[in-house]
Design a protein around this motif. Structure first.
Motif, mmCIF file in Angstrom:
data_model
loop_
_atom_site.group_PDB
_atom_site.id
_atom_site.type_symbol
_atom_site.label_atom_id
_atom_site.label_comp_id
_atom_site.label_asym_id
_atom_site.label_seq_id
_atom_site.Cartn_x
_atom_site.Cartn_y
_atom_site.Cartn_z
ATOM 1 N N LYS A 51 -7.861 -19.060 -3.665
ATOM 2 C CA LYS A 51 -9.242 -18.827 -3.262
ATOM 3 C C LYS A 51 -10.177 -18.860 -4.472
ATOM 4 N N ASP A 52 -9.637 -18.642 -5.650
ATOM 5 C CA ASP A 52 -10.463 -18.839 -6.853
ATOM 6 C C ASP A 52 -9.577 -19.250 -8.018
ATOM 7 N N ASP A 54 -8.891 -18.881 -12.097
ATOM 8 C CA ASP A 54 -9.134 -18.166 -13.340
ATOM 9 C C ASP A 54 -8.553 -18.958 -14.506
HETATM 10 MG MG MG Z 1 -8.177 -14.038 -8.439
#
Ligand code: MG
Ligand code: ATP
Length: 428
Positions: A51-52, A54
């Motif tokens: 979902k994201d 990094d």
């Molecule tokens: Mg995360």
């Protein structure tokens, strides 16, 4: 350090966001290391969609910030850089290094420092280091895998891949030390076990009882952030079971934890609410923390209201004071912003209004903005086995009537019996 070449893992650049690829390539272009890390690598290796994204780098936050016009430095406990691409935010963290436990506490100013409280709690963690050092500072082995989008290699310094294969959540290093540094890691262990459907490594689980009390030191605001992640990521039911099993629920909602131990009825209600939330998330329907909180704290509020009624208070004021007390007690442990506590209260207070099946007020209730949530809550109570004399199905039918018929209904009904069906619909 184990290096897994491109043909021995399943990560493809196709599944990585353009923003993340851009950030990594620009960092590399200016002579830095940059890797995809954490949940994104874990989820890609499991074949899911992160979902994201990094990114970890050896460049300092200032350097990263200078390289990207669309970026800003945030955080204090951990200083990180957010690089924005439209709606997507890429989080860039500088490799963290070892902090010296014996060092004198550093001054509050300056960035490149870490601080620990007397009890070992990590207050600041801004000492920069190498990839290897960064890996061992992370929480779980499966969260400490790094992907190089230039060479397509995966770097594994802590047996993360082995644990992904064993489907095991395992804390990096000595569990008690790592929990003492940051007690929230205990909640993270349970969260990822629930989310990934993994088992918990034996030592990782065993250290929890001895460290659990440290969660009492965590600021209420951080616990609320963690609560949202625990219960709003689509695995609330499994998370609740793990929180009860490992006796951590009492640090988030002590009153609820007590109730659930004593009363199968409230346990059924809270479980049903969690299952309901997970189903809504799976179906991409909106969910609100207010409803979740209403379910989690209902056992406390309801018991308190009953107590006040037995003392002689009329139902509505009793519910009102019970709600107030419940919120005041709960927020000593976990902060609940007003935008959630207010609708939560309304859902509770509405439970009494739903008992009223006569008069104009009942007819108008259906159009109230809190009706839907309150009605769903009523159904949940019934689903959990509460006896309401068919109240739920009465409202199920009643809300489908046009206003005019609703008014007729409440004028003629003695209450208790189901409303007449809408004729036009049946005839059609
Ligand atoms: Mg995360
Ligand atoms: P999610 O899919 O829920 O976002 P995530 O693994 O990305 O999972 P985050 O909370 O976004 O989790 O954290 C990103 C990474 O930062 C983690 O994978 C982990 O390596 C590291 N991390 C986060 N919180 C901690 C912590 N309390 N202690 C040590 N490392 C942490």
């Amino acid at each position: 350090m184990k290096i897994i070449p491109r043909d021995q893992h399943c990560i493809s650049r196709k599944n990585i966001s353009d923003g993340a690829l851009k950030v990594m390539s620009r960092l590399r272009g200016s002579g830095h290391q940059a890797y995809l890390v954490g949940g994104a690598v874990r989820d890609l290796l499991l074949g899911g969609h992160p979902k994201d994204f990094d990114i970890a780098t050896d460049a300092t936050p200032e350097t990263v910030h200078a390289l990207f016009r669309n970026s800003r430095i945030i955080g204090r406990r951990f200083r990180i850089v957010h690089v924005r691409f439209g709606r997507e935010i890429i989080e860039v963290t500088t490799f963290r290094g070892h902090h010296d436990n014996d060092a004198e506490p550093t001054t509050e100013t300056g960035g490149n420092h870490s601080r620990q409280s007397a009890s070992g709690l990590l207050l600041r963690d801004n000492v920069y280091g190498t990839l290897e050092e960064d890996a061992v500072r992370r929480d779980l082995t499966v969260n400490a895998l790094y992907y190089d989008s230039g060479t397509f290699e995966v770097f594994d310094h802590v047996h993360g891949l082995k644990d992904l294969e064993r489907r095991t959540v395992c804390i990096i290093g000595d569990p008690a030390v790592r929990y003492t540094e940051d007690p929230v890691r205990m909640l993270r262990v349970l969260r990822f076990a629930a989310k990934l459907g993994f088992r918990i490594d034996r030592d990782t689980a065993r250290a929890i009882p001895g460290c659990a009390h440290l969660l009492g030191e965590i600021p209420a605001a951080r616990l609320f952030d963690e609560f949202l992640k625990l219960f709003l990521s689509g695995h609330a039911a499994a998370t609740l079971e793990l929180l009860m099993q490992h006796k951590l629920l009492q640090y988030l909602f002590p009153g609820t934890a007590q109730s659930l131990q004593r009363d199968m009825h409230t346990l059924a209600l809270v479980r049903a609410a969690m299952v309901n939330k997970d189903q809504r998330i799976a179906a991409d329907k909106p969910v609100t923390p207010a409803f979740l909180l209403a379910a989690l704290l209902w056992p406390v509020a309801d018991r308190q209201a009953r107590h006040l009624r037995e003392r002689g208070d009329p139902p509505i004021p009793a519910m009102h004071s019970a709600a107030q007390q419940t919120i005041a007690e709960a927020t000593q442990h976990i902060s609940i912003p007003r935008r959630f506590s207010q609708p939560m209260r309304e859902i509770w207070e509405f439970q009494l209004r739903l008992q009223q099946r006569r008069g104009r007020k009942a007819a108008e209730l259906v159009d109230h903005r809190r009706f839907r949530a309150a009605y769903d809550f009523l159904l949940l109570r019934e689903q959990a086995g509460e006896e309401t004399e068919g109240l739920g199905s009465w409202w199920t039918d009643f809300q489908q009537l046009p206003m005019e018929q609703r008014l007729q209904q409440v004028a003629s009904d003695k209450g208790g019996r189901g409303p007449r069906r809408r004729r036009s619909k049946e005839g059609a």
